[in-house]
Design an enzyme around this catalytic site. Sequence first.
Site, PDB file in Angstrom:
ATOM      1  N   ASP A 141       0.836  -1.205   0.000  1.00 55.86           N
ATOM      2  CA  ASP A 141       0.000   0.000   0.000  1.00 55.86           C
ATOM      3  C   ASP A 141       0.869   1.252   0.000  1.00 55.86           C
ATOM      4  O   ASP A 141       0.476   2.284   0.535  1.00 55.86           O
ATOM      5  CB  ASP A 141      -0.930  -0.012   1.216  1.00 55.86           C
ATOM      6  CG  ASP A 141      -2.066   1.002   1.065  1.00 55.86           C
ATOM      7  OD1 ASP A 141      -2.668   1.368   2.103  1.00 55.86           O
ATOM      8  OD2 ASP A 141      -2.334   1.435  -0.067  1.00 55.86           O
ATOM      9  N   LYS A 144       2.644   3.455  -5.698  1.00 59.77           N
ATOM     10  CA  LYS A 144       2.093   2.436  -6.617  1.00 59.77           C
ATOM     11  C   LYS A 144       3.093   1.983  -7.661  1.00 59.77           C
ATOM     12  O   LYS A 144       3.082   0.846  -8.091  1.00 59.77           O
ATOM     13  CB  LYS A 144       0.821   2.963  -7.286  1.00 59.77           C
ATOM     14  CG  LYS A 144      -0.195   3.497  -6.295  1.00 59.77           C
ATOM     15  CD  LYS A 144      -0.413   2.584  -5.081  1.00 59.77           C
ATOM     16  CE  LYS A 144      -1.020   3.308  -3.915  1.00 59.77           C
ATOM     17  NZ  LYS A 144      -0.937   2.533  -2.655  1.00 59.77           N
ATOM     18  N   ASP A 169      -3.244  -3.001  -2.524  1.00 57.04           N
ATOM     19  CA  ASP A 169      -4.311  -1.997  -2.543  1.00 57.04           C
ATOM     20  C   ASP A 169      -4.181  -1.150  -3.813  1.00 57.04           C
ATOM     21  O   ASP A 169      -3.118  -1.058  -4.428  1.00 57.04           O
ATOM     22  CB  ASP A 169      -4.211  -1.091  -1.304  1.00 57.04           C
ATOM     23  CG  ASP A 169      -5.427  -0.173  -1.171  1.00 57.04           C
ATOM     24  OD1 ASP A 169      -5.286   0.900  -0.565  1.00 57.04           O
ATOM     25  OD2 ASP A 169      -6.504  -0.526  -1.693  1.00 57.04           O
ATOM     26  N   ASN A 170      -5.297  -0.512  -4.229  1.00 60.19           N
ATOM     27  CA  ASN A 170      -5.293   0.523  -5.267  1.00 60.19           C
ATOM     28  C   ASN A 170      -4.883   0.065  -6.655  1.00 60.19           C
ATOM     29  O   ASN A 170      -4.296   0.848  -7.417  1.00 60.19           O
ATOM     30  CB  ASN A 170      -4.370   1.689  -4.873  1.00 60.19           C
ATOM     31  CG  ASN A 170      -4.615   2.179  -3.491  1.00 60.19           C
ATOM     32  OD1 ASN A 170      -3.747   2.080  -2.627  1.00 60.19           O
ATOM     33  ND2 ASN A 170      -5.811   2.703  -3.259  1.00 60.19           N
ATOM     34  N   GLU A 199     -11.406   4.172  -1.017  1.00 59.60           N
ATOM     35  CA  GLU A 199     -11.834   4.425   0.366  1.00 59.60           C
ATOM     36  C   GLU A 199     -12.700   5.670   0.491  1.00 59.60           C
ATOM     37  O   GLU A 199     -12.394   6.717  -0.055  1.00 59.60           O
ATOM     38  CB  GLU A 199     -10.625   4.531   1.311  1.00 59.60           C
ATOM     39  CG  GLU A 199      -9.517   5.454   0.876  1.00 59.60           C
ATOM     40  CD  GLU A 199      -8.442   4.749   0.089  1.00 59.60           C
ATOM     41  OE1 GLU A 199      -8.714   3.718  -0.545  1.00 59.60           O
ATOM     42  OE2 GLU A 199      -7.305   5.244   0.067  1.00 59.60           O
TER      43      GLU A 199
HETATM   44  C1  LIG Z   1       9.913   4.352  -2.111  1.00 54.44           C
HETATM   45  C2  LIG Z   1       9.044   3.138  -1.980  1.00 54.44           C
HETATM   46  N1  LIG Z   1       9.211   2.536  -0.697  1.00 54.44           N
HETATM   47  C3  LIG Z   1       8.579   2.928   0.431  1.00 54.44           C
HETATM   48  N2  LIG Z   1       9.027   2.401   1.589  1.00 54.44           N
HETATM   49  C4  LIG Z   1       8.424   2.758   2.754  1.00 54.44           C
HETATM   50  N3  LIG Z   1       7.374   3.619   2.827  1.00 54.44           N
HETATM   51  C5  LIG Z   1       6.930   4.152   1.680  1.00 54.44           C
HETATM   52  C6  LIG Z   1       7.488   3.830   0.437  1.00 54.44           C
HETATM   53  N4  LIG Z   1       6.807   4.499  -0.525  1.00 54.44           N
HETATM   54  C7  LIG Z   1       5.846   5.210   0.104  1.00 54.44           C
HETATM   55  N5  LIG Z   1       5.921   5.011   1.438  1.00 54.44           N
HETATM   56  C8  LIG Z   1       5.040   5.560   2.455  1.00 54.44           C
HETATM   57  O1  LIG Z   1       3.780   4.937   2.251  1.00 54.44           O
HETATM   58  C9  LIG Z   1       2.738   5.924   2.201  1.00 54.44           C
HETATM   59  C10 LIG Z   1       2.354   6.186   0.789  1.00 54.44           C
HETATM   60  C11 LIG Z   1       1.321   5.559   0.244  1.00 54.44           C
HETATM   61  C12 LIG Z   1       0.950   5.822  -1.183  1.00 54.44           C
HETATM   62  N6  LIG Z   1      -0.482   5.615  -1.330  1.00 54.44           N
HETATM   63  C13 LIG Z   1      -1.141   6.307  -2.238  1.00 54.44           C
HETATM   64  O2  LIG Z   1      -0.574   7.092  -2.993  1.00 54.44           O
HETATM   65  C14 LIG Z   1      -2.615   6.172  -2.277  1.00 54.44           C
HETATM   66  C15 LIG Z   1      -3.332   7.139  -2.980  1.00 54.44           C
HETATM   67  C16 LIG Z   1      -4.724   7.091  -3.040  1.00 54.44           C
HETATM   68  C17 LIG Z   1      -5.454   8.117  -3.798  1.00 54.44           C
HETATM   69  C18 LIG Z   1      -6.495   7.754  -4.650  1.00 54.44           C
HETATM   70  C19 LIG Z   1      -7.188   8.735  -5.371  1.00 54.44           C
HETATM   71  C20 LIG Z   1      -6.840  10.067  -5.223  1.00 54.44           C
HETATM   72  F1  LIG Z   1      -7.522  11.022  -5.900  1.00 54.44           F
HETATM   73  C21 LIG Z   1      -5.810  10.434  -4.365  1.00 54.44           C
HETATM   74  C22 LIG Z   1      -5.114   9.459  -3.657  1.00 54.44           C
HETATM   75  C23 LIG Z   1      -5.418   6.053  -2.372  1.00 54.44           C
HETATM   76  C24 LIG Z   1      -4.686   5.088  -1.661  1.00 54.44           C
HETATM   77  O3  LIG Z   1      -5.316   4.085  -1.002  1.00 54.44           O
HETATM   78  C25 LIG Z   1      -3.295   5.126  -1.617  1.00 54.44           C
HETATM   79  O4  LIG Z   1      -2.639   4.136  -0.938  1.00 54.44           O
HETATM   80  C26 LIG Z   1       3.345   7.170   2.822  1.00 54.44           C
HETATM   81  O5  LIG Z   1       3.227   7.099   4.231  1.00 54.44           O
HETATM   82  C27 LIG Z   1       4.799   7.057   2.369  1.00 54.44           C
HETATM   83  O6  LIG Z   1       5.665   7.758   3.230  1.00 54.44           O
HETATM   84 MG   LIG Z   2      -4.005   2.519  -0.486  1.00 53.60          MG
END
Ligand SMILES: CCNc1ncnc2c1ncn2[C@@H]1O[C@H](/C=C/CNC(=O)c2cc(-c3ccc(F)cc3)cc(O)c2O)[C@@H](O)[C@H]1O
Ligand SMILES: [Mg+2]
Length: 214
Positions: A141, A144, A169-170, A199
């Site tokens: 999650d 993406k 997810d997603n 969600e």
């Molecule tokens: C660099 C990759 N490795 C990573 N390692 C550890 N943590 C990571 C990593 N990437 C991202 N993260 C963390 O995970 C989280 C990021 C999640 C990204 N999720 C999304 O972009 C997301 C986005 C949407 C969404 C859907 C529609 C929209 F209009 C706007 C947003 C819905 C979701 O359910 C999502 O999960 C943050 O806390 C970030 O700091």
């Molecule tokens: Mg998600």
Amino acid sequence: TRSTRPQRMLKAVQKKATKGDPESVISAIDYFCKHSEWAMNVGDEKGSILDSVVTEVNPSTVLELGTYCGYSTVRIARLLSPGTKFITLEFNPANVTIARQIIAYAGLQDKVTVVEGSSGDLIPQMKERFGITTFDFIFLDHWKDRYLPDIKLFEECGLLRKGSVLLADNVICPGAPEYLEYVRNSPRYESRYYPAHLEYTKVEDGLEKSVFLE
Ligand SMILES: CCNc1ncnc2c1ncn2[C@@H]1O[C@H](/C=C/CNC(=O)c2cc(-c3ccc(F)cc3)cc(O)c2O)[C@@H](O)[C@H]1O
Ligand SMILES: [Mg+2]
């Protein structure tokens, strides 16, 4: 300075939920997202699917990529048998701080280890740092465009075994097209799509469950 959304989410949990009660923490976050501010937690509809897959797998080792505020971490941790090893990775230190407080408020701090860092750096360290041989269940999650490189990293690091379950997810919104193409066309995985909605909205989204075959 203005608070952040995760900080406001934590405040809502501390105000609305009962300390030590995971269900009330989950409900407080869902209420906050429905009535105050949308946030990218897996949510209640997809969360119920997550619950059913975790319950079905009954894993001994679990990894979550992208803790964010800890909503899905609480959903997963509350279902695990005693002695299960559960690790969640989060590279934003501000989110780590909020997630640890939300997980602790739910009384689940002893069930899960929140590790600060990037999946790309930490996945290769799982064996040596955390004594993991393979993961029974992985919840993806995070960013993406990192789903595909990270599943390949799991394979390269020998962290999957016959029957390991990956739940992403997603896969529709925002979408993970390269990941979907890979798991659906690779002979090494048996994949199934669980339709749902983004969600707290009516937008189409869903979860992809992929079982590693060898
Ligand atoms: C660099 C990759 N490795 C990573 N390692 C550890 N943590 C990571 C990593 N990437 C991202 N993260 C963390 O995970 C989280 C990021 C999640 C990204 N999720 C999304 O972009 C997301 C986005 C949407 C969404 C859907 C529609 C929209 F209009 C706007 C947003 C819905 C979701 O359910 C999502 O999960 C943050 O806390 C970030 O700091
Ligand atoms: Mg998600």
